[in-house]
Design a protein around this motif. Structure first.
Motif, PDB file in Angstrom:
ATOM      1  N   ASN A 118       2.936  -8.540  10.824  1.00 54.65           N
ATOM      2  CA  ASN A 118       3.968  -8.893   9.853  1.00 54.65           C
ATOM      3  C   ASN A 118       4.171  -7.821   8.789  1.00 54.65           C
ATOM      4  OD1 ASN A 118       4.527 -11.378  11.066  1.00 54.65           O
ATOM      5  ND2 ASN A 118       2.821 -12.343   9.994  1.00 54.65           N
ATOM      6  N   ALA A 119       3.377  -6.757   8.857  1.00 52.64           N
ATOM      7  CA  ALA A 119       3.534  -5.674   7.883  1.00 52.64           C
ATOM      8  C   ALA A 119       4.829  -4.920   8.178  1.00 52.64           C
ATOM      9  CB  ALA A 119       2.339  -4.721   7.963  1.00 52.64           C
ATOM     10  N   PHE A 120       5.468  -4.459   7.110  1.00 57.73           N
ATOM     11  CA  PHE A 120       6.639  -3.591   7.274  1.00 57.73           C
ATOM     12  C   PHE A 120       6.564  -2.519   6.204  1.00 57.73           C
ATOM     13  CE2 PHE A 120       7.970  -7.154   4.680  1.00 57.73           C
ATOM     14  CZ  PHE A 120       8.811  -6.631   3.709  1.00 57.73           C
ATOM     15  N   PHE A 121       7.305  -1.440   6.432  1.00 55.96           N
ATOM     16  CA  PHE A 121       7.119  -0.229   5.651  1.00 55.96           C
ATOM     17  C   PHE A 121       8.451   0.329   5.192  1.00 55.96           C
ATOM     18  CE2 PHE A 121       3.817  -0.843   8.770  1.00 55.96           C
ATOM     19  CZ  PHE A 121       2.666  -0.670   8.021  1.00 55.96           C
ATOM     20  N   SER A 122       8.433   1.001   4.044  1.00 53.76           N
ATOM     21  CA  SER A 122       9.658   1.572   3.503  1.00 53.76           C
ATOM     22  C   SER A 122      10.187   2.722   4.357  1.00 53.76           C
ATOM     23  CB  SER A 122       9.440   2.055   2.064  1.00 53.76           C
ATOM     24  OG  SER A 122       8.494   3.080   2.021  1.00 53.76           O
ATOM     25  N   ASP A 123       9.334   3.284   5.215  1.00 56.20           N
ATOM     26  CA  ASP A 123       9.819   4.363   6.087  1.00 56.20           C
ATOM     27  C   ASP A 123      10.057   3.889   7.515  1.00 56.20           C
ATOM     28  OD1 ASP A 123       7.156   4.041   6.840  1.00 56.20           O
ATOM     29  OD2 ASP A 123       6.649   6.154   6.725  1.00 56.20           O
ATOM     30  N   ASP A 124      10.114   2.567   7.735  1.00 58.72           N
ATOM     31  CA  ASP A 124      10.494   2.056   9.047  1.00 58.72           C
ATOM     32  C   ASP A 124      11.956   2.440   9.314  1.00 58.72           C
ATOM     33  OD1 ASP A 124       8.171   0.797   9.954  1.00 58.72           O
ATOM     34  OD2 ASP A 124       8.667  -1.121   9.008  1.00 58.72           O
ATOM     35  N   PRO A 125      12.279   2.663  10.601  1.00 62.60           N
ATOM     36  CA  PRO A 125      13.688   3.006  10.901  1.00 62.60           C
ATOM     37  C   PRO A 125      14.648   1.908  10.473  1.00 62.60           C
ATOM     38  CG  PRO A 125      12.282   3.367  12.832  1.00 62.60           C
ATOM     39  CD  PRO A 125      11.440   2.696  11.785  1.00 62.60           C
ATOM     40  N   ILE A 149       0.874  -1.175   0.000  1.00 57.44           N
ATOM     41  CA  ILE A 149       0.000   0.000   0.000  1.00 57.44           C
ATOM     42  C   ILE A 149       0.911   1.224   0.000  1.00 57.44           C
ATOM     43  CG2 ILE A 149      -1.792   1.305   1.193  1.00 57.44           C
ATOM     44  CD1 ILE A 149      -2.620  -1.323   2.564  1.00 57.44           C
ATOM     45  N   HIS A 150       0.796   2.037  -1.034  1.00 54.74           N
ATOM     46  CA  HIS A 150       1.602   3.254  -1.111  1.00 54.74           C
ATOM     47  C   HIS A 150       0.898   4.365  -0.336  1.00 54.74           C
ATOM     48  CE1 HIS A 150       3.371   6.829  -3.258  1.00 54.74           C
ATOM     49  NE2 HIS A 150       4.414   6.202  -2.764  1.00 54.74           N
ATOM     50  N   ASP A 151       1.663   5.304   0.169  1.00 54.07           N
ATOM     51  CA  ASP A 151       1.140   6.459   0.908  1.00 54.07           C
ATOM     52  C   ASP A 151       0.424   6.070   2.194  1.00 54.07           C
ATOM     53  OD1 ASP A 151       2.108   8.245  -1.005  1.00 54.07           O
ATOM     54  OD2 ASP A 151       0.264   8.150  -2.185  1.00 54.07           O
ATOM     55  N   CYS A 152       1.034   5.176   2.945  1.00 52.71           N
ATOM     56  CA  CYS A 152       0.505   4.796   4.263  1.00 52.71           C
ATOM     57  C   CYS A 152       1.538   5.273   5.293  1.00 52.71           C
ATOM     58  CB  CYS A 152       0.296   3.286   4.323  1.00 52.71           C
ATOM     59  SG  CYS A 152      -0.701   2.789   5.728  1.00 52.71           S
ATOM     60  N   HIS A 153       1.489   6.565   5.556  1.00 46.94           N
ATOM     61  CA  HIS A 153       2.542   7.236   6.306  1.00 46.94           C
ATOM     62  C   HIS A 153       2.448   7.020   7.813  1.00 46.94           C
ATOM     63  CE1 HIS A 153       3.571   9.227   2.582  1.00 46.94           C
ATOM     64  NE2 HIS A 153       2.318   9.588   2.438  1.00 46.94           N
ATOM     65  N   GLN A 154       3.606   7.125   8.464  1.00 47.07           N
ATOM     66  CA  GLN A 154       3.667   7.048   9.918  1.00 47.07           C
ATOM     67  C   GLN A 154       2.751   8.110  10.528  1.00 47.07           C
ATOM     68  OE1 GLN A 154       7.740   7.480  11.191  1.00 47.07           O
ATOM     69  NE2 GLN A 154       8.359   5.543  10.289  1.00 47.07           N
ATOM     70  N   GLY A 155       2.070   7.726  11.602  1.00 46.32           N
ATOM     71  CA  GLY A 155       1.232   8.672  12.333  1.00 46.32           C
ATOM     72  C   GLY A 155      -0.197   8.777  11.820  1.00 46.32           C
ATOM     73  N   THR A 156      -0.500   8.168  10.678  1.00 48.05           N
ATOM     74  CA  THR A 156      -1.871   8.226  10.163  1.00 48.05           C
ATOM     75  C   THR A 156      -2.715   7.149  10.843  1.00 48.05           C
ATOM     76  OG1 THR A 156      -1.424   6.698   8.335  1.00 48.05           O
ATOM     77  CG2 THR A 156      -1.096   9.066   7.899  1.00 48.05           C
ATOM     78  N   PRO A 157      -4.024   7.352  10.892  1.00 42.16           N
ATOM     79  CA  PRO A 157      -4.887   6.309  11.473  1.00 42.16           C
ATOM     80  C   PRO A 157      -4.752   4.969  10.736  1.00 42.16           C
ATOM     81  CG  PRO A 157      -6.118   8.355  11.203  1.00 42.16           C
ATOM     82  CD  PRO A 157      -4.783   8.556  10.537  1.00 42.16           C
ATOM     83  N   GLU A 158      -4.592   5.032   9.428  1.00 40.22           N
ATOM     84  CA  GLU A 158      -4.449   3.793   8.660  1.00 40.22           C
ATOM     85  C   GLU A 158      -3.178   3.040   9.063  1.00 40.22           C
ATOM     86  OE1 GLU A 158      -6.706   6.814   6.263  1.00 40.22           O
ATOM     87  OE2 GLU A 158      -4.784   6.856   7.296  1.00 40.22           O
ATOM     88  N   ARG A 159      -2.106   3.767   9.260  1.00 39.83           N
ATOM     89  CA  ARG A 159      -0.840   3.141   9.657  1.00 39.83           C
ATOM     90  C   ARG A 159      -0.945   2.565  11.066  1.00 39.83           C
ATOM     91  NH1 ARG A 159       4.361   3.984   7.727  1.00 39.83           N
ATOM     92  NH2 ARG A 159       5.840   2.903   9.039  1.00 39.83           N
ATOM     93  N   ARG A 160      -1.597   3.282  11.961  1.00 35.89           N
ATOM     94  CA  ARG A 160      -1.785   2.755  13.314  1.00 35.89           C
ATOM     95  C   ARG A 160      -2.609   1.469  13.275  1.00 35.89           C
ATOM     96  NH1 ARG A 160      -1.936   8.275  14.413  1.00 35.89           N
ATOM     97  NH2 ARG A 160      -4.211   8.373  14.419  1.00 35.89           N
ATOM     98  N   PHE A 161      -3.608   1.432  12.418  1.00 31.52           N
ATOM     99  CA  PHE A 161      -4.410   0.219  12.257  1.00 31.52           C
ATOM    100  C   PHE A 161      -3.533  -0.946  11.808  1.00 31.52           C
ATOM    101  CE2 PHE A 161      -6.654  -2.661   9.413  1.00 31.52           C
ATOM    102  CZ  PHE A 161      -7.698  -3.095  10.220  1.00 31.52           C
ATOM    103  N   LEU A 162      -2.712  -0.717  10.785  1.00 29.63           N
ATOM    104  CA  LEU A 162      -1.851  -1.786  10.287  1.00 29.63           C
ATOM    105  C   LEU A 162      -0.820  -2.206  11.323  1.00 29.63           C
ATOM    106  CD1 LEU A 162      -1.340  -0.560   6.623  1.00 29.63           C
ATOM    107  CD2 LEU A 162      -2.754  -2.473   7.396  1.00 29.63           C
TER     108      LEU A 162
END
Length: 176
Positions: free
Chosen positions: A169-176, A150-163
């Motif tokens: 097991n989800a991981f993100f390109s903007d994870d530290p 999913i593109h544009d699922c940024h840190q701090g958004t409600p959608e990201r908090r849900f995921l």
């Protein structure tokens, strides 16, 4: 191979030069996925050697062209909602000559879950927000895809908090 952030990053180290060879040195296309994000997708998908990659939300076709060039043995099926968008000729030019790319039009919320087959990889760049989450869940409910981005699922958004809460097991390109 287990697809996770550590394995994706380890795999990425050896792919930089190959990615640069496959992706033409063009400027960033407005409405496009950043090259660094597409490299992340490339590194994560690569070990799976997918036969098909489904894309929801093509806009001007930058990510579509990158997928077509980076995965020449995969069939790239790109779905865009608006067949009359002024972005259509730009997207067509992005994939000109790529025989492994199909450009479709329709409602990806309906079409993509029905189109998904075992082992498919799905990249959702449209719709955005909660609609993207709903589309991902519909596709995952088919138990067919190997992976969903999913593109544009940024840190701090409600959608990201849900995921973060419900998809451990989800991981993100903007994870530290």
């Amino acid at each position: 191979m287990c697809v996770n952030l550590a394995n994706t990053l380890a795999h990425a180290v050896g792919l930089v030069d190959e990615f640069k060879r496959r992706v033409p040195p063009t400027g960033y296309e407005r409405k496009g996925v950043l090259f660094s994000e597409m490299f992340f997708v490339y590194a994560a998908i690569g070990p799976l050697a997918p036969v098909r990659i489904l894309e929801s939300g093509r806009a001007r076709g930058q990510s579509t062209g990158i997928l077509g060039r980076c995965f020449p043995d995969a069939h790239i099926i790109s779905m865009e909602h608006a067949a009359n968008s002024p972005d259509i000729p730009v997207a067509a030019a992005q994939v000109n000559g790529l025989t492994n790319v199909s450009l479709l039009f329709g409602d990806s919320m309906v079409v993509l879950p029905a189109l998904t087959q075992p082992g498919d990889v799905v990249l959702i760049d449209g719709p955005k927000g909660w609609r993207a989450i709903r589309l991902a869940l519909r596709i995952l409910a088919t138990r067919q895809p190997a992976m969903v981005f999913i593109h544009d699922c940024h840190q701090g958004t409600p959608e990201r908090r849900f995921l973060d809460t419900h998809c451990p097991n989800a991981f993100f390109s903007d994870d530290p």
